[in-house]
Design an enzyme around this catalytic site. Structure first.
Site, PDB file in Angstrom:
ATOM      1  CD1 TRP A 351       0.729  -0.276   3.127  1.00 24.70           C
ATOM      2  CD2 TRP A 351      -0.687   1.431   3.422  1.00 24.70           C
ATOM      3  NE1 TRP A 351       1.029   0.314   4.342  1.00 24.70           N
ATOM      4  CE2 TRP A 351       0.175   1.380   4.547  1.00 24.70           C
ATOM      5  CE3 TRP A 351      -1.655   2.421   3.386  1.00 24.70           C
ATOM      6  CZ2 TRP A 351       0.103   2.265   5.615  1.00 24.70           C
ATOM      7  CZ3 TRP A 351      -1.740   3.318   4.456  1.00 24.70           C
ATOM      8  CH2 TRP A 351      -0.862   3.240   5.548  1.00 24.70           C
ATOM      9  CG  ASP A 352       4.806   0.741   1.557  1.00 25.29           C
ATOM     10  OD1 ASP A 352       3.876   0.067   1.997  1.00 25.29           O
ATOM     11  OD2 ASP A 352       5.961   0.683   2.015  1.00 25.29           O
ATOM     12  CD  GLU A 482       2.266  -4.032   9.488  1.00 26.57           C
ATOM     13  OE1 GLU A 482       3.456  -4.186   9.828  1.00 26.57           O
ATOM     14  OE2 GLU A 482       1.867  -4.114   8.315  1.00 26.57           O
ATOM     15  CE  LYS A 595       5.915  -1.678  11.814  1.00 26.78           C
ATOM     16  NZ  LYS A 595       5.605  -2.784  10.915  1.00 26.78           N
ATOM     17  CD  GLN A 596       2.848   1.665   9.826  1.00 30.52           C
ATOM     18  OE1 GLN A 596       3.300   0.571  10.160  1.00 30.52           O
ATOM     19  NE2 GLN A 596       2.757   2.054   8.581  1.00 30.52           N
TER      20      GLN A 596
END
Ligand code: BGC
Length: 774
Positions: A351-352, A482, A595-596
């Protein structure tokens, strides 16, 4: 070893075998068709990750898991380490030149980002005392995608005999292989004086690649030569004697062609033709063509930073590698998270691409580049529908894979493969974003709408009605974070899902307006029940549940997030970071650490839905809990912090993303570079500091400047026309290169940009309003 900060180059001085694999990643070169790590030409017996990759050539490595779950994919696609075409064995007085064993002095490796060329110089002293200086230069041509060039010069510093053996070697492996298999069969090799070829075939999928080299050697004295071809290798050997001060120059012109572009039985001939034509042109001409292409790339994508050399080098490094990885000429290709710089992530599409790379390419490259990235997904729509069907969805619902090469899912961790479904949203959003920037609504009619219908159908089925809540819920998902799986009602996932349902309906309206016949065709093809399905999509979007803390009014990352221990990153022991290298997975999953960017990704995409106060409260809360252990995280936080005027924070986040690889923050650069997050670095400047947005069909900027910078300037393409923005400590200057005047908003006020006439504004005064300079 030391590295020198230079605005256009990456420079390493002194050879440090411990850092060699890291440098192999950092100094990688590529041209969209092929690319490679900065492996040495001569043999090297120290630790090295051999990596030479050809776009689109991959291997379906059979899945390996401990416990099989229904729905897992059969294989993980890997871009292969391809036959080595750069190699030149060097033997001095009968002993192999090997930087792991000889004495190395004056080692200097330079990646010239302006021109796209890698050079390496050093002086070697062999065990017998023989000394020589090597100057190696290499590039893969941006002008002739199928050509690579190595120029290798040796100057004797003492009398010596020299064997130079340029070769093509098909006996290569991947470090990452599930069953330690060989991935290549070598079909044909051949060598004659001054040239050689090798045709290789990948196992299972039968991709073929032809390599041919044409050699030019120049030295004063006599040169004895021979040519040989074996089962997996083809070479030439040149033997000569050099007196102290004498030199030899060998140029290896290599053609690399694949069955993706040419008929299989023509590969040898095509590769030889490319190599011979390159040799006929000569290094100077090839280099001039290549340099001109790079000049063109920099012309529309460079960012200039004055007063901060490290930041300048960082951003150019990112722009450089993105352009080396994907050039947009071929809609079958995409952007692996490591590009051509390592094996991790298999070179596959994540998906980046839609979430980070497309926002970059949309501005930094002509519209056709993004269009090709979108068409890539359009071509995978059938597979996405099959993928969803495999998981139990029906009637044309499409779930795009988490990781893919050809549209089939390759990822095999259930919590990601089946649950990280927010990826579908990024794919829809990228279509919207592209149209906003380019005005190319015809794309919807031609390709986009079918994708949006498949995605909307998926969300409409994946969301289920909770009679307890009286709302639609999306259960059992993994958000972008994640560090927690199988959560209910991840706020970001629910937000993007309902947006997709709305946008699909809007897109149907647009296509009905601009191309009614085409809409009829799409309705027939997709068997869309316009009345019933659209009513359901609307009901789901309107009735979506969003977890919220009733006390503070904060949106929650997912149901139950507040049950977690309310500690923040500031409470973490710095010795235990990154937590993914110190904590058990179980401990990470139970912790509140993110995480992000997850919920904040939603604030990034849909910022207009929230006022500054809501923005600030959510940013403060979630930033305090985010460990940024994905390279994709700091850039999003940089944009959000800048929007809030938190420039120090924005700048810190910017540096973390821009120099992530150069400064090796995560101690893993030897595995390859973080190519997809490099796009985020560009966004941190342009959308963060520059405040670039498209609002109600209008390009707008809200420029600020970090305290550390004197000036910065960026260029972008808007509706395929160039816009240049330069921000200094005094104010902002905007230039437009399109044919007709363009209205843009700067600091909230409209201005008409006239082609060729720069608009200058000073920074907002204390009331926050800009003053137009005379
Ligand atoms: C991130 C994902 C990303 C993947 C590839 C993971 O660490 O969490 O969001 O898609 O890396 O870059």
């Amino acid at each position: 070893m030391s590295s020198i900060v230079n605005e256009w180059s990456i420079i390493e001085e002194g050879f440090d075998p411990e850092r060699h694999e890291a440098s192999e990643s950092l100094f990688s070169i590529g041209n969209g068709h092929m690319g490679q790590r900065a492996n040495f030409e001569e043999r090297y017996s120290g630790p090295s990750l051999q990596g030479s990759y050809i776009a689109g050539i991959y291997y379906p490595d059979k899945t390996r898991v401990g416990w099989w779950k229904n729905g897992y994919p059969e294989y993980f696609a890997k871009v292969l380490n391809a036959p080595n075409w750069i190699g030149i064995d060097v033997v001095v007085n009968g002993h192999a030149l090997d930087l792991a064993t000889c004495k190395v002095e004056d080692f200097r490796r330079v990646l010239d980002m302006k021109r796209g060329v890698l050079t390496r110089d050093f002086i070697a002293t062999m065990a017998d005392g023989a000394r020589l200086k090597i100057e190696a230069l290499r590039f893969v041509s941006m002008a002739r995608r199928e050509v690579g060039v190595v120029r290798y010069r040796a100057t004797a510093l003492s009398d010596l005999s020299l064997h130079l053996r340029p070769y093509l070697d098909g006996d290569v492996t991947n470090r990452d292989s599930n069953y330690n298999e060989k991935f290549w069969n070598i079909q044909e090799t051949g060598a004659e004086a001054g040239k050689a070829f090798l045709v290789a075939q990948t196992r299972k999928l039968d991709f073929r690649v032809g390599f041919a080299m044409a050699l030019q050697i120049t030295a004063k004295g006599e040169i004895a030569s021979s040519a040989a071809a074996g089962a997996t290798m083809a070479d030439n050997v040149f033997v000569l004697h050099l007196k102290a001060g004498e030199s030899v120059e060998l140029v290896k012109y290599v053609g690399v062609v694949t069955s993706e572009d040419h008929p299989k039985n023509t590969l040898r001939a095509k590769a030889e033709k490319a190599a011979q034509a390159a040799m006929a042109a000569g290094v100077s001409t090839l280099f001039a063509e290549h340099e001109a292409k790079w000049a063109d790339i920099w012309n529309h994508s460079d960012i200039v930073v004055e007063g901060d050399a490290a930041a300048q080098q960082g951003i150019r490094f990112n722009i450089f590698h993105l352009n080396q990885t994907y050039t947009g000429e071929d809609e079958r290709l995409n952007i692996g998270p490591k590009g051509f710089t390592g094996e991790k992530y298999g070179g596959s599409t994540y998906w980046d691409t839609e979430a980070f790379c497309i926002p970059f390419y949309i501005c930094a490259a002509p519209a056709r580049v993004t269009r090709n990235l979108l068409i890539y997904r359009y071509k995978h729509l059938e597979k996405a529908i099959e993928n969803a069907a495999k998981l139990g969805f029906k009637d044309g619902a499409a779930l795009y894979p988490m990781v893919t090469m050809n549209g089939e899912e390759c990822h095999n961790e259930w919590e990601i493969t089946f649950e990280e479904i927010h990826r579908n949203g990024a794919i829809a959003y990228a279509i919207f974003n592209y149209i906003q920037h380019t005005g190319d609504e015809a794309y919807l009619a031609e390709y986009g709408l079918e994708v949006l219908i498949g995605i909307a159908r998926f969300w409409a089925q994946r969301a289920t009605f909770s009679s307890d809540k009286g709302k639609y819920v999306i259960l059992g998902v993994t958000g972008p974070n994640e560090y927690e799986n199988n959560v209910n009602n991840n706020w970001y996932t629910n937000t993007i899902a309902s947006w997709c349902l709305d946008y699909a309906r809007e897109a149907i309206g647009i296509v009905g307006h601009i191309a009614p016949d085409r809409l009829g065709e799409i309705i027939t093809k997709t068997k869309l029940d316009r009345a019933q399905e659209l009513a359901h999509w609307e009901a789901v979007a309107k009735g979506m549940h969003y977890p919220v803390d009733p006390r503070s009014g904060l949106f929650l990352q997912q149901d139950g997030y507040l049950d977690k221990e309310q500690v923040t990153v500031a409470d973490l022991d710095s010795q235990e970071r990154p937590i993914n290298q110190h904590w058990s997975w179980d401990r990470i999953l139970r912790s509140p650490f993110i995480k992000q960017a997850d919920l904040l990704m939603g604030f990034y995409l849909f910022e207009d839905r929230f006022d500054a106060e809501a923005h600030r409260r959510h940013f403060d809360y979630y930033e305090a809990r985010t460990v940024h252990e994905s390279s994709l995280s700091p850039c999003t936080h940089a944009v959000l912090a800048a929007r809030l005027g938190l420039m120090e924070k924005a700048y810190a986040m910017y540096l973390r993303t821009a120099r992530l690889d150069l400064d090796d923050y995560n101690h893993e650069v030897e595995e390859g570079l973080h190519i997809t997050s490099m796009a985020g670095t560009w966004l941190a400047i342009v959308e963060g500091f520059g405040g670039k947005r498209i609002k109600n069909g209008k390009l707008s900027f809200d420029p600020q400047i970090p305290a550390e910078w004197q000036k910065y300037a960026f260029r972008l393409l808007y509706q395929d026309q160039p816009v240049e923005v330069s921000v200094s400590r005094d104010g902002v200057e905007v230039r437009y290169g399109g044919p007709k005047p363009l209205t843009v908003a700067i600091w909230g006020a409209d201005h008409v940009l006239t082609p060729g006439e720069p608009l200058r504004l000073s920074h907002a005064d204390s009331a926050g309003m800009p003053r137009k300079l005379a």
